[in-house]
Design a protein around this motif. Structure first.
Motif, PDB file in Angstrom:
ATOM      1  N   SER A 174      39.524  -3.837 -38.598  1.00 61.44           N
ATOM      2  CA  SER A 174      38.777  -3.242 -39.694  1.00 61.44           C
ATOM      3  C   SER A 174      38.918  -4.318 -40.872  1.00 61.44           C
ATOM      4  CB  SER A 174      39.640  -1.992 -40.393  1.00 61.44           C
ATOM      5  OG  SER A 174      38.966  -1.361 -41.505  1.00 61.44           O
ATOM      6  N   ASN A 175      39.881  -5.009 -41.365  1.00 57.27           N
ATOM      7  CA  ASN A 175      39.996  -5.874 -42.337  1.00 57.27           C
ATOM      8  C   ASN A 175      39.144  -7.124 -42.025  1.00 57.27           C
ATOM      9  OD1 ASN A 175      41.366  -4.230 -44.051  1.00 57.27           O
ATOM     10  ND2 ASN A 175      43.364  -4.710 -43.505  1.00 57.27           N
ATOM     11  N   ARG A 176      39.069  -7.447 -40.732  1.00 57.49           N
ATOM     12  CA  ARG A 176      38.531  -8.682 -40.430  1.00 57.49           C
ATOM     13  C   ARG A 176      36.869  -8.701 -40.826  1.00 57.49           C
ATOM     14  NH1 ARG A 176      40.779  -8.653 -35.381  1.00 57.49           N
ATOM     15  NH2 ARG A 176      39.031  -7.569 -34.757  1.00 57.49           N
ATOM     16  N   HIS A 177      36.433  -7.618 -40.765  1.00 60.54           N
ATOM     17  CA  HIS A 177      35.012  -7.451 -41.046  1.00 60.54           C
ATOM     18  C   HIS A 177      34.782  -7.179 -42.559  1.00 60.54           C
ATOM     19  CE1 HIS A 177      34.230  -7.540 -36.657  1.00 60.54           C
ATOM     20  NE2 HIS A 177      35.153  -6.541 -36.510  1.00 60.54           N
ATOM     21  N   LEU A 227      40.209  19.148 -40.519  1.00 55.13           N
ATOM     22  CA  LEU A 227      40.393  17.679 -40.656  1.00 55.13           C
ATOM     23  C   LEU A 227      41.822  17.565 -40.890  1.00 55.13           C
ATOM     24  CD1 LEU A 227      39.079  14.686 -40.273  1.00 55.13           C
ATOM     25  CD2 LEU A 227      38.541  14.865 -42.739  1.00 55.13           C
ATOM     26  N   ASP A 228      42.826  16.696 -40.168  1.00 56.12           N
ATOM     27  CA  ASP A 228      44.082  16.615 -40.496  1.00 56.12           C
ATOM     28  C   ASP A 228      44.154  15.657 -41.603  1.00 56.12           C
ATOM     29  OD1 ASP A 228      44.972  18.224 -38.339  1.00 56.12           O
ATOM     30  OD2 ASP A 228      44.916  16.200 -36.992  1.00 56.12           O
ATOM     31  N   ARG A 229      45.171  15.898 -42.441  1.00 58.57           N
ATOM     32  CA  ARG A 229      45.510  15.208 -43.865  1.00 58.57           C
ATOM     33  C   ARG A 229      45.650  13.805 -43.621  1.00 58.57           C
ATOM     34  NH1 ARG A 229      45.583  16.584 -48.836  1.00 58.57           N
ATOM     35  NH2 ARG A 229      46.579  15.528 -50.404  1.00 58.57           N
ATOM     36  N   HIS A 230      46.434  13.288 -42.691  1.00 57.26           N
ATOM     37  CA  HIS A 230      46.481  11.982 -42.412  1.00 57.26           C
ATOM     38  C   HIS A 230      45.227  11.227 -41.792  1.00 57.26           C
ATOM     39  CE1 HIS A 230      47.133  13.339 -38.060  1.00 57.26           C
ATOM     40  NE2 HIS A 230      46.810  12.042 -37.927  1.00 57.26           N
ATOM     41  N   VAL A 231      44.448  11.902 -41.148  1.00 52.92           N
ATOM     42  CA  VAL A 231      43.113  11.403 -40.898  1.00 52.92           C
ATOM     43  C   VAL A 231      42.262  11.339 -41.906  1.00 52.92           C
ATOM     44  CG1 VAL A 231      40.953  11.919 -39.475  1.00 52.92           C
ATOM     45  CG2 VAL A 231      43.347  12.318 -38.381  1.00 52.92           C
ATOM     46  N   ALA A 232      42.252  12.435 -42.823  1.00 53.70           N
ATOM     47  CA  ALA A 232      41.468  12.202 -44.071  1.00 53.70           C
ATOM     48  C   ALA A 232      41.788  11.219 -44.986  1.00 53.70           C
ATOM     49  CB  ALA A 232      41.464  13.726 -44.741  1.00 53.70           C
ATOM     50  N   VAL A 233      43.010  10.821 -45.213  1.00 52.38           N
ATOM     51  CA  VAL A 233      43.616   9.947 -45.860  1.00 52.38           C
ATOM     52  C   VAL A 233      43.145   8.321 -45.200  1.00 52.38           C
ATOM     53  CG1 VAL A 233      45.481   8.681 -46.655  1.00 52.38           C
ATOM     54  CG2 VAL A 233      45.503  11.195 -46.817  1.00 52.38           C
ATOM     55  N   ASP A 234      42.966   8.298 -43.953  1.00 49.10           N
ATOM     56  CA  ASP A 234      42.688   7.071 -43.365  1.00 49.10           C
ATOM     57  C   ASP A 234      41.285   6.874 -43.696  1.00 49.10           C
ATOM     58  OD1 ASP A 234      43.348   4.756 -41.844  1.00 49.10           O
ATOM     59  OD2 ASP A 234      42.091   5.687 -40.272  1.00 49.10           O
ATOM     60  N   VAL A 235      40.428   7.855 -43.362  1.00 48.04           N
ATOM     61  CA  VAL A 235      39.081   7.688 -43.612  1.00 48.04           C
ATOM     62  C   VAL A 235      38.617   7.578 -44.875  1.00 48.04           C
ATOM     63  CG1 VAL A 235      36.763   9.114 -43.339  1.00 48.04           C
ATOM     64  CG2 VAL A 235      38.459   9.199 -41.608  1.00 48.04           C
ATOM     65  N   GLY A 236      39.473   8.066 -45.871  1.00 41.54           N
ATOM     66  CA  GLY A 236      38.986   7.762 -47.331  1.00 41.54           C
ATOM     67  C   GLY A 236      39.160   6.653 -47.751  1.00 41.54           C
ATOM     68  N   ARG A 237      40.425   5.804 -47.117  1.00 40.22           N
ATOM     69  CA  ARG A 237      40.963   4.544 -47.710  1.00 40.22           C
ATOM     70  C   ARG A 237      39.863   3.516 -47.125  1.00 40.22           C
ATOM     71  NH1 ARG A 237      45.831   4.188 -45.189  1.00 40.22           N
ATOM     72  NH2 ARG A 237      45.083   3.706 -43.501  1.00 40.22           N
ATOM     73  N   ARG A 238      39.267   3.615 -45.967  1.00 41.86           N
ATOM     74  CA  ARG A 238      38.162   2.904 -45.337  1.00 41.86           C
ATOM     75  C   ARG A 238      36.695   3.384 -46.461  1.00 41.86           C
ATOM     76  NH1 ARG A 238      40.022   1.171 -40.543  1.00 41.86           N
ATOM     77  NH2 ARG A 238      41.899   2.225 -39.749  1.00 41.86           N
TER      78      ARG A 238
END
Length: 191
Positions: A18-21, A79-90
């Motif tokens: 993800s960071n590469r792009h 939506l699981d909280r850890h998934v929401a946090v990951d999506v939010g970060r992106r």
């Protein structure tokens, strides 16, 4: 234990991909915003009007992501909280890149409005022509990037300090108010 290690390795490789792009996407957004502003200026659209459009887009990005998307996402029951946090970060990473492109375009437009002089742009900002509002919004964006790095560092903690979230909310409110104030100021000046 081995499954947790594999999941952690997989998460790290996804994050690296993800960071590469990210730099290429930032450059693409910057090129699009800059090209649009350049074409408008070539068609003799006043720089003040192009600045109003740029600041309005900036306000729309901040308000749509910070005040709508994030709020809705964390209230989704499936939506699981850890998934929401990951999506939010992106999502916020993409938002910051888009805001950076708009801030760069605003800086270039302020420079063009001052006749291509950095001293003229600084003088115009001091004289209350609204440029100081956009400069303050860009400064807040830099603070948010620093706060995002802090959040990334403390994400490994069991409970990150709640002050970081409060800081993010306050910065987003201030950052939304500054382009809104600029648009209001410019609309009054154009009328």
């Amino acid at each position: 234990m081995a499954a947790a290690g594999r999941a952690s390795e997989r998460g790290a490789s996804i994050e690296a991909a993800s960071n590469r792009h990210a730099p290429a996407l930032f450059l693409l957004r910057s090129a699009a915003a800059g090209t649009g502003a350049y074409l408008a200026l070539q068609r003799h659209v006043p720089p003040d009007l192009v600045l109003v459009v740029d600041a309005t887009c900036w306000l729309a990005v901040v308000s749509s992501i910070s005040f709508t998307e994030a709020w809705v996402k964390f209230r989704a029951p499936l939506l699981d909280r850890h998934v929401a946090v990951d999506v939010g970060r992106r999502v916020f990473r993409a938002q910051y890149a888009l805001e950076g492109a708009l801030a760069g375009t605003a800086a270039a437009l302020l420079w063009a409005r001052a006749g291509g002089s950095a001293q003229g742009a600084l003088a115009a900002a001091r004289e209350g022509q609204g440029g100081a509002l956009l400069a303050a919004a860009a400064a807040i964006l830099l603070l948010e990037l620093y706060a995002a790095e802090l959040r990334r560092q403390v994400a490994k903690w069991p409970l990150p300090p709640p002050q970081l979230h409060l800081l993010s909310v306050l910065l987003a409110l201030a950052k939304a108010g500054l382009p809104a104030g600029f648009v209001w100021h410019q609309m009054l000046a154009l009328v």
